[in-house]
Every structure is written in structure tokens, then in C-alpha cells.
Scaffold this motif. Structure first.
Motif, short mmCIF file in Angstrom:
data_model
loop_
_atom_site.label_atom_id
_atom_site.label_comp_id
_atom_site.label_asym_id
_atom_site.label_seq_id
_atom_site.Cartn_x
_atom_site.Cartn_y
_atom_site.Cartn_z
N UNK A 79 0.83 -1.20 0.00
CA UNK A 79 0.00 0.00 0.00
C UNK A 79 0.87 1.25 0.00
N UNK A 80 0.38 2.32 -0.63
CA UNK A 80 0.89 3.66 -0.34
C UNK A 80 -0.03 4.17 0.75
N UNK A 81 0.47 4.21 1.97
CA UNK A 81 -0.38 4.36 3.14
C UNK A 81 -0.36 5.81 3.64
N UNK A 82 -1.46 6.52 3.40
CA UNK A 82 -1.60 7.90 3.93
C UNK A 82 -2.32 7.78 5.27
N UNK A 100 5.39 0.26 8.06
CA UNK A 100 6.11 -0.25 6.89
C UNK A 100 5.86 -1.75 6.72
N UNK A 101 5.62 -2.18 5.48
CA UNK A 101 5.29 -3.59 5.23
C UNK A 101 6.34 -4.53 5.80
N UNK A 102 7.61 -4.11 5.74
CA UNK A 102 8.71 -4.99 6.22
C UNK A 102 8.56 -5.31 7.70
N UNK A 103 7.82 -4.48 8.42
CA UNK A 103 7.66 -4.70 9.87
C UNK A 103 6.28 -5.28 10.22
N UNK A 104 5.52 -5.68 9.19
CA UNK A 104 4.15 -6.13 9.42
C UNK A 104 4.11 -7.43 10.22
N UNK A 105 3.10 -7.61 11.09
CA UNK A 105 2.94 -8.86 11.83
C UNK A 105 2.52 -10.00 10.90
N UNK A 106 2.61 -11.22 11.39
CA UNK A 106 2.20 -12.37 10.58
C UNK A 106 0.68 -12.39 10.47
N UNK A 107 0.18 -13.03 9.43
CA UNK A 107 -1.27 -13.18 9.27
C UNK A 107 -1.62 -13.35 7.82
N UNK A 108 -2.86 -13.77 7.57
CA UNK A 108 -3.30 -13.85 6.17
C UNK A 108 -3.15 -12.48 5.54
N UNK A 109 -2.60 -12.44 4.32
CA UNK A 109 -2.37 -11.11 3.75
C UNK A 109 -3.00 -10.99 2.38
N UNK A 110 -3.27 -9.75 2.00
CA UNK A 110 -3.88 -9.41 0.72
C UNK A 110 -3.02 -8.34 0.06
N UNK A 111 -2.60 -8.60 -1.19
CA UNK A 111 -1.77 -7.63 -1.91
C UNK A 111 -2.68 -6.55 -2.51
N UNK A 169 1.30 11.78 6.59
CA UNK A 169 1.69 10.59 7.37
C UNK A 169 2.01 9.44 6.45
N UNK A 170 2.58 9.78 5.25
CA UNK A 170 2.69 8.80 4.17
C UNK A 170 3.79 7.77 4.42
N UNK A 171 3.45 6.50 4.22
CA UNK A 171 4.41 5.39 4.25
C UNK A 171 4.41 4.77 2.85
N UNK A 172 5.53 4.83 2.17
CA UNK A 172 5.55 4.47 0.75
C UNK A 172 5.15 3.01 0.50
N UNK A 173 5.73 2.11 1.23
CA UNK A 173 5.41 0.68 1.06
C UNK A 173 4.88 0.21 2.41
N UNK A 174 3.59 0.42 2.60
CA UNK A 174 3.02 0.20 3.92
C UNK A 174 2.09 -0.99 3.99
N UNK A 175 1.66 -1.29 5.19
CA UNK A 175 0.71 -2.39 5.44
C UNK A 175 -0.16 -2.01 6.63
#
Ligand code: DI6
Ligand code: FE
Length: 398
Positions: free
Chosen positions: A8-11, A40-51, A21-27
Motif C-alpha cells: 500500500x501507499x499508506x496515507x 512499513x510492510x517490512x515490519x508487518x505482523x504475521x497473518x493472512x495477507x492481501x496484496x 503521514x505517508x508510508x511508501x510501502x506500507x501495510x
């Protein structure tokens, strides 16, 4: 178990950091109807995910000033005005607020709801998750209550949150012409008490203007709101400066709205009280006004600014909050970031809501995913940016 929305581009619309509050590659992690995590997506917790395909995500939009419940339409009046008729000639021909009052009084609750839902559906299609809905076209006890009951039924009929404002002090009806005080005592105050007793009112509003009610008359209504423990807000300085916004600030109002004729003193009073300035470019545009609200004075004073549609049949026959953002930027020179904050984080504040308007843990999972990458796109287009998906209370695809 959390659902992770990634790529996501997360605003986030969090204040104080990067623009938007933008995170370029967010989750975002969603659990139930709440946001469990965002970052940031790299720090996302585990779980079912949707791109989410690199699309822009914002908080669901919040329209903090609407009159979506009303009967009839005023296209004839629009035509008369553009054929040169004056406001007075229109009024003499039965136009103006009183024509909507007649149509609203003639409509039953189901009809008021059905007419409102057509407008609400247009708002939801543009990523709106919360709508403020005012009374104010009944101008008698029964019809004011019927409007507010219809407003509450919107949230039962659609996946949307509704906050209601009592606006009995919108105009004096024909049967009370020249008898404002009697109207306030015999209709407005009893209607407010009855609506509050029925749990129909979240805030109390008024129209402070030469063609409507004086600051002293509004303070009569605000005193009753305070006695009932209800917050207040005010249509102020739309056509002249009566000191309505400063008076509202003295009453700790959630917001003062319109503000074309606000002065620096009023802006400072609002900032000091934390009263949000709600900017309504649709009415300015429709009335072809020339006096813009003092955006720079509001910035200088440190006042927070929201943006809303003011959706109403007379001066803002529009449902597009994205168009309102575009108008706020193009006509008033708000920045796209101010406009988007004004329809998320700050419009939540104008409604006294702290559980939405930002993408942060613990807040409602009311989100909008757009066919866009840049948050400025939402104000850039003269109209809506295509919505990819609206997420309401954690439910995808609603
Ligand atoms: N200010 C407005 O522009 C609307 N109400 C208000 O207080 C006008 C409502 C209408 O013309 O129906
Ligand atoms: Fe309004």
C-alpha cells in the motif's frame, strides 16, 4: 486473527511527521472492526495477507457537514437566479429554505429516508465512512423529529456511521414570520428537548446570520444545549460578520462553519478554543460568492480546518467530498494535504470523534483504497478519484 493488507501507499493522516503521514510501502493489520497495526510492510505482523497492488489507502472520508435529509429539489430556483432573479424575487416566488421546508413537511419518514439514501450512496461510492446529518428543514416539532429519525435510519440501511445535529434554528418558518423569539420558545426548544429525550441528537447547530438568527438568539439555543449536556456547532459568518464564530468559540463549540466573513480576531478565538473551522466551498461556488474564507488568517492563528460538502438543495446541491476538496484548493488555496486532513483527521474532530480519521492502532477500520498513488490526486481531480475498495468496520468490499 489479523488480516494484513500489504503493498500500500499508506496515507495514515497522522500529524507531525511526513506529509499525509505517508508510508511508501506500507501495510495495515485489521482485527474485527479495528486497526491492529499500521506501518512499513517490512515490519508487518504475521497473518493472512492481501496484496493491494501498490494503491493509495487513506482513512475513510468523513463528511462533517451535510443536510442530506430533505424533501424536494430547487432546480427551478437555480434557473431563476441564473436568469437574473434576485434572492428576494426567488423568495417571493416561494423559493429558498421555505420551499424545502414545505417539501420536507409533506414527506413521510420513509420518503425522507429513501431520498436521503440516494445521496448517501453517492457519498459511499467516494469512500465516505461517516456522515454528519442535520435537521433544519422541518421547523416544527413533528417534522424536525421525523428528519432526525430518518437520519438515524440511514445507518441501519447502509454500512455508514451517522452523527446527527439538531438545526431547528436554521430559519423562522412562514407561520412565525416576524416572531423569531416565539418560534424559538414554542418550536425550537421543545423540539430539541423531545429529540434529545429520544436519543436523536449528537450536537446542536444554528444559523447565525442577518437572514436567520442573531448571536443572542443562538445563545438561547446554546444555553438549552448546555443544559442537556450536548455539544454545539454553528453556521457562522457566511454572508456577514456578526461575531458568531467568536461566540461559538466562547461556548466551546466543536466547529464554526462557512466563515467567509470571519476576521482575524474570530480566527484567534476559534484557535484558542479548539473550535474547528469547517470550510464549505460548495455554497460559496453555488452562490457565486466573492468573499473567500480567511484561510491564511486561520493558519496564522493555528486554527484547524475541515472541509465538507454542506450537501443541501439550495446552496450546495452536491454529494462529492472529493469535489469539495478540489474546490477548497482551487477556490480558497488550501493545500491538498490540508484538504485531505480536513476530510479525515480534522473532520473527525469537528464531530467530537477520536476513534476515526487516522490509520492508527485502536481506531475504527474505516478505510478507503483508491485507484491512485499520490494522496494529492484526491483533491487534484474536479470530481471523484475512482475508489477501488471501501472498508467499513473492518469488512472489505462494503
Ligand atoms: N447556509 C446555507 O448555505 C444553507 N443553510 C445555511 O445555513 C442554505 C440552505 C438552503 O438554502 O436550503
Ligand atoms: Fe449548512
Amino acid at each position: 486473527m489479523a488480516m494484513i493488507l500489504r503493498n500500500l501507499r499508506l496515507a495514515t493522516m497522522q500529524d507531525g511527521g511526513a506529509p499525509y503521514g505517508l508510508i511508501d510501502r506500507g501495510a495495515v493489520a485489521i482485527e474485527g472492526d479495528r486497526i491492529a497495526w499500521a506501518g512499513p510492510e517490512a515490519e508487518a505482523p504475521a497473518g493472512d495477507s492481501l496484496d493491494m497492488g501498490g494503491r493509495l489507502m487513506t482513512p475513510a472520508l468523513i463528511d462533517c457537514h451535510t443536510h442530506v435529509v430533505h424533501g424536494g429539489q430547487r432546480a427551478r430556483e437555480f434557473e431563476m437566479r441564473l436568469n437574473g432573479a434576485s434572492y428576494e424575487e426567488v423568495a417571493r416566488a416561494g423559493g429558498g429554505i421555505v420551499s424545502t421546508v414545505a417539501a420536507t413537511r409533506a414527506a413521510d419518514e420513509d420518503s425522507l429516508l429513501a431520498q436521503a439514501l440516494r445521496r448517501v450512496d453517492q457519498m459511499l461510492a467516494e469512500g465516505v465512512g461517516t456522515i454528519e446529518v442535520k435537521s433544519g428543514y422541518g421547523l416544527d416539532i413533528d417534522t424536525e423529529l421525523r428528519m432526525l429519525r430518518a437520519a438515524h435510519r440511514i445507518a441501519q440501511a447502509r454500512p455508514v456511521q451517522v452523527v446527527t445535529s439538531f438545526l431547528g434554528a436554521h430559519a423562522t418558518p412562514p407561520e412565525y414570520k416576524g416572531r423569531d423569539a416565539a418560534y424559538l420558545d414554542e418550536q425550537v426548544i421543545p423540539a430539541l428537548r423531545a429529540a434529545h429525550a429520544e436519543g436523536l441528537v449528537d450536537a446542536v447547530d444554528g444559523f447565525c446570520e442577518g437572514i436567520a438568527f442573531s448571536p443572542a438568539q443562538i445563545e438561547r439555543v446554546f444555553a438549552e444545549a448546555r443544559r442537556l449536556g450536548l455539544p454545539v456547532k454553528l453556521h457562522a459568518e457566511q454572508l456577514s460578520n456578526l461575531g458568531g464564530a467568536a461566540m461559538a468559540a466562547r461556548h466551546g463549540a466543536l466547529s464554526a462553519d462557512h466563515l467567509e466573513y470571519l476576521d482575524a480576531e474570530g480566527a484567534r478565538a476559534m484557535a484558542a478554543a479548539g473550535t474547528v473551522a469547517v470550510i464549505l466551498p460548495g455554497a460559496f461556488y453555488t452562490l457565486r460568492e466573492t468573499q473567500a474564507p480567511p484561510i491564511q488568517a486561520l493558519r496564522d492563528a493555528g486554527a484547524q480546518m475541515a472541509v465538507a460538502t454542506d450537501c443541501n438543495p439550495g446552496t450546495a446541491p452536491m454529494t462529492s467530498l472529493c469535489l469539495a476538496m478540489n474546490m477548497a484548493c482551487t477556490l480558497f488555496r488550501m493545500t491538498p494535504e490540508e484538504a485531505l486532513a480536513g476530510t479525515t483527521r480534522i473532520s473527525a474532530k469537528a464531530l467530537g470523534l477520536s476513534d476515526r480519521g487516522r490509520i492508527a492502532p485502536g481506531l475504527r477500520a474505516d478505510l478507503a483504497v483508491w485507484e491512485a498513488e499520490d494522496p494529492a490526486e484526491l483533491a487534484y481531480r474536479a470530481g471523484p478519484t475512482p475508489l477501488h475498495q471501501r472498508i467499513f468496520g473492518g469488512n472489505l468490499g462494503r
